[in-house]
Design a protein around this motif. Sequence first.
Motif, short mmCIF file in Angstrom:
data_model
loop_
_atom_site.label_atom_id
_atom_site.label_comp_id
_atom_site.label_asym_id
_atom_site.label_seq_id
_atom_site.Cartn_x
_atom_site.Cartn_y
_atom_site.Cartn_z
N SER A 1 0.81 -1.23 0.00
CA SER A 1 0.00 0.00 0.00
C SER A 1 0.84 1.28 0.00
CB SER A 1 -0.94 0.00 1.21
OG SER A 1 -0.20 -0.10 2.41
N THR B 1 -6.12 3.57 4.67
CA THR B 1 -5.40 2.50 3.99
C THR B 1 -6.39 1.42 3.55
OG1 THR B 1 -3.43 2.86 5.33
CG2 THR B 1 -3.59 0.76 4.18
N ALA C 1 -6.26 -2.29 1.99
CA ALA C 1 -5.26 -3.33 1.78
C ALA C 1 -5.90 -4.70 1.90
CB ALA C 1 -4.12 -3.18 2.79
N PRO D 1 -3.94 -2.19 -3.67
CA PRO D 1 -3.78 -1.66 -2.31
C PRO D 1 -3.20 -0.25 -2.36
CG PRO D 1 -2.80 -3.85 -2.53
CD PRO D 1 -3.09 -3.37 -3.92
N CYS E 1 -8.05 2.13 8.47
CA CYS E 1 -7.72 1.07 7.52
C CYS E 1 -8.97 0.25 7.21
CB CYS E 1 -6.63 0.17 8.11
SG CYS E 1 -6.15 -1.22 7.04
#
Length: 571
Positions: free
Chosen positions: A21, A293, A295, A301, A352
């Motif tokens: 990422s 984020t 991922a 990602p 995330c």
Amino acid sequence: MLRKLFSFNGGVKPDPNKGASTREPIARLPLPPQLIIPLHQHIGGTPRPLVKVGDRVLHGQRIGAADGNVSSAVHAPTSGKVVAIEPRLMPHASGLSSMAVVIEPDGQDQRIEREPFDWHAATPGEVRDYLRDAGVVGLGGAVFPSHLKLAPGKAGGTDTLVLNGAECEPFITCDDMLMRSEAEDILRGALVMQKMLAAKQVLVGVEDNKPEAAAALKAAAAALGHASLDIVVVPTRYPAGGAKQLIRVLTGIEVPHGSRSTDYGVQCFNVATALAIWNALEHGEPLTRRIVTVAGNVDRPRNFDVAIGTPIGFVFQHAGLKPDTDKLIMGGPMMGIPLPGVDAPVVKATNCLLASSPALFPPPEPELPCIRCGECARACPADLQPFELYWHSRARNFGRAQEYHLFDCIECGCCAYVCPSHIPLVDYYRYAKSEIWARERDKDAADSARERFEFRNWRAEREKEEKAAKLAARSAAKPAAKPAATDKPPAEGDTAATPAEDPKKALIEAAMARAKAQKEAVAAKNTDTLTPAQQAQVEAAEARRKLAADMVATGDGETTRATATADKPTE
């Protein structure tokens, strides 16, 4: 200058999985067709809605006002129309809903007119109020209102301000990419916080697996030229990003059970929070976006700059969610929570979004009995006895679990990570905590009900006593009625009424006279066309009635009955 570093007990070193990422810079995600902005996105009270359905809102406009001091405002991330204010699915493992403002963007992104705020000349209290109304909360995961943490401690000042850039959990890289791209503004925000806290030094902790971020921060610190700024690279070990653990590593101070770091002259903030504070004070930007984020089991990602309220499914759509995904997680694999669905929105706590697959995260092994090996205790960074907490939580002996400092557990997952019996220890601890909280709520409700009942009884008794006192006072104020005094009692058979009885007797006689007059005034009906026989019967009945009345008046009842019988016509 080399700084002495310290260590904390326990911790683990899982595979970081951070490279995928960080290959591309942060991308700004476009706006979705609808934004779902929850009113409650932080620890504390739920903001009050300031808009209604049908209103047009502007970018940066407050749509929820802070409810009390432990609260923070909520703002519109773009201009558009409010189409609903209703409960919507939240990104929480419970799958519950919460009140949210739903906005349809109009594509114009028209901003509200910014009011200049001279934070240089403002008092610390005014700055804190401004940050509360700007919606700034901790972006490291706890989402605690930042204005409350910017108050000096009991001593009136803070020795050390710690900026947390460790970001120790696997897969999460939003802070890493933010430090690479916005290092100078992050440090400017840290200097503002240093001024408000009257801190002597600022320590920025960065794990050694983020060399680009550490280099960017060091270059920005040199450009700013503040000797109190120190960028410290710390060893990579999970959970070094925990506030107490990072404070221990940087300062050697170990915050004991039941205490706060401010009691020891230390305060800790996330690097993203420092940037949000700088943007709010210097540029008038409320917190309406954050870096997330994306991922795991996705094609691309990456870190995205996402508007608060964007549906999670829309974010995964741009990252390319793979079809074999079996679970979605908000957060990392160690402390993240499973998401109830893709309709839940991105909130301020969303750092995330992780897609899971059987290949990436194999199904957990079957749970086996605890063998008391002690591996969990050796890995616990909070110096607890996880196996004791497990036994007491499983046995629902919550009092004993609290004696072993259950609420000191930060739920980092290190104990479950090293457990050879594959016991989901953190799940047991969360269950025990929720049960204790539920019992505390029930106890508080029962105590409140008992207090209300006792107050009601006390109030009724008080009103009764007050009423009795008023009656006694009124009786004492009236003159006592005394009967007429006589030399001897009345003779037997004397019917003379006392003065008190005369008015009653007069009233009775007057009522009887009125009834008699009314009776005599009533004329007989249907007597105009009587036959001679009927007329004779009526006259005989009237004669008998008159004779009976005369006899009653004289008391000669027997004569009355005899006369009536003699006068009765024969059949």
